[in-house]
Structure formats: C-alpha cells, structure tokens
Design an enzyme around this catalytic site. Structure first.
Site, PDB file in Angstrom:
ATOM      1  N   ASP A  73       0.854  -1.182   0.000  1.00  0.00           N
ATOM      2  CA  ASP A  73       0.000   0.000   0.000  1.00  0.00           C
ATOM      3  C   ASP A  73       0.894   1.237   0.000  1.00  0.00           C
ATOM      4  O   ASP A  73       1.699   1.430   0.920  1.00  0.00           O
ATOM      5  CB  ASP A  73      -0.881   0.047   1.257  1.00  0.00           C
ATOM      6  N   HIS A 116      -2.710   5.571  -1.722  1.00  0.00           N
ATOM      7  CA  HIS A 116      -3.868   4.681  -1.594  1.00  0.00           C
ATOM      8  C   HIS A 116      -4.937   5.280  -0.688  1.00  0.00           C
ATOM      9  O   HIS A 116      -6.104   4.897  -0.786  1.00  0.00           O
ATOM     10  CB  HIS A 116      -3.389   3.336  -1.042  1.00  0.00           C
TER      11      HIS A 116
END
Length: 261
Positions: free
Chosen positions: A78, A82
C-alpha cells in the site's frame, strides 16, 4: 573496493547457505483471497489470465498470457496515495528504494490471535517490544505474526466474516498512531488480507492503520507468509512491488535474508 567485497561475501553466503532466502509472498492465483468491501463501495478484481498463445497457431514456439488484476491483490504494498491522508504523497513507483529494504522485526501474537480473532496491538505492545529488543533502527519493517497465514488457502477462513463483518487481528487506533509517529519505521507488514483489523471499518477514524501510517509516508504490506521462519530480530527484508506509474499500490514479491548457523 570495500563495497564490492561486501557484496561478494553476501552472494557467497547465499550460495553456501550461510544466509537463507525466505519467501514471504503468498502465491498469486485466481483463488488468492482479496479484500471485499460492503455495498455501495466498489471492489477490485482478483487475478485472472487470458492466453495470448500457447504453442499454437497464435505462437507456435512460445506461451504467454495477459494478466488482469487489481493493484491490491495478494501480497501487495500500500503506497501513501492509496489513502485520503496520503493522496498528496508518493505513488508506488516513487517510493525511495532504500525504504523498501531494511531490518525486519517480528512481533508475535499467534496465541492471542488464536484465542481472539479481533485481537488488537496497542502502544503498550510496541513499547514492550522495544524495551526487550531495542528501539527499531532507521529503515525498519515491523512484521505482525498472528498465524493467520495458515488460513491463506481457504478464502472463507482467511476473511473470517459473519453478519457483523470480517474478523481478523490488527492494530488499535492508538497503536496506529504509534506506528505513524515512529521516527525510524519504514513499513508495517501483516499476514492478513489488509493492514487493518477486520473490524476496523467501525473504528474512529475508520481503518486507522491506513489513515495514520500512509498519511505519515510509511508503507503497508499484506498477505505475508513464512514469518514463522524469521527470528524476532536480525533478518533483512526486501519488498519489491511493481513500479506502476501513479499506482496506489502493487503486487509485491517480499523476501527476507536470514543468517543461519
């Protein structure tokens, strides 16, 4: 000359088994469990493949496939972009490579997670860990071992959902704030489908590890396996996501280097 000698010694240690390469990655297939959000939110797609040729008229001497998958499928990173709190930060292709390689530390709560699927790490857990093993050094990756990887080949057990939503261990709101504030932490890795607890959609803020960690220019990695093969401290981890331009994350191969006697 010193750098060359150091790298040569490292390569030799891998070849002779003095250093073991441990794969922490979940194999990626159409059956790999993925995170599913409730309606009305949109969901990503898992992996599927379309043959381009397979030693046939379309390509008599070669086989290859087109891949179709989301950025956040299987073992993946991530990136800050994000999440809303990190949207002005780095995309996955912009992360400094030195932040993706670092000392690995394993905090183990396997027994606690077996007794309580909603178990949460608190600041006191992290403080006790540092009191025992020393402060996390610059570039550190903290990896959360829960035994959840054993569920990885059974999507229903891995997601572990009932009428109140998914249940899997994670980090409390205060714990997420602690991780985000740590001056030396590069990233946080978990065995679960996401870096937040299964019930974190009901926390304030929702999904606090995403909220605080990604907003602080730190990174998350999910769906890890093999953490039981790592020492609490002393290993080195390499997180290698696909450098998708503008990507909010990417599937990653995650490797650890462990010295063996």
């Amino acid at each position: 000359m010193t750098a060359v000698s150091t790298l040569s010694a490292f390569a030799t240690s891998i070849a002779d088994g003095t250093v073991e390469v441990v794969d922490l990655t979940t194999p990626l297939s159409p059956s790999t469990p993925i995170l599913t959000l409730p309606a009305p939110f949109a969901n990503t797609q898992g992996l599927s493949t379309t043959p381009v040729s397979n030693f046939d008229d379309a390509g008599p001497g070669w086989a290859w496939n087109d891949l179709h998958l989301g950025e956040h499928v299987g073992t993946h990173l991530d990136a800050p972009t994000h999440w809303a709190t990190g949207r002005a930060g780095r995309s996955v292709a912009e992360i400094q490579l030195s932040r993706l390689v670092g000392p690995a530390f394993v905090i183990d709560r396997t027994n606690e997670a077996a007794a309580d699927a909603d178990y949460l790490l608190e600041p006191a857990d992290f403080e006790a860990f540092e009191a025992e093993h020393g402060q996390l050094p610059p570039g550190a990756w903290l990896l959360f071992r829960t035994g959840w990887a054993a569920r990885g080949d059974d999507a229903a057990s891995f997601i572990n959902a009932d009428d109140t939503g998914p249940h899997s261990p994670g980090v409390s709101v205060a714990g997420a704030e602690w991780l985000a504030a740590h001056p030396n932490l590069s990233g946080f890795g978990v065995e679960q489908v996401g870096i937040d607890a299964g019930q974190a959609g009901g926390f304030d803020p929702v999904f606090p590890v995403h909220h605080h960690l990604l907003g602080a220019d730190k990174y998350g990695v999910t769906s890890l396996r093999g953490l039981d093969r790592l020492p609490v401290a002393g290993a080195t981890v390499v997180v290698a996501p696909l450098p998708i331009v503008g990507g909010t994350g990417a599937p990653a191969r995650v490797l650890a280097f462990v010295e063996r006697d």
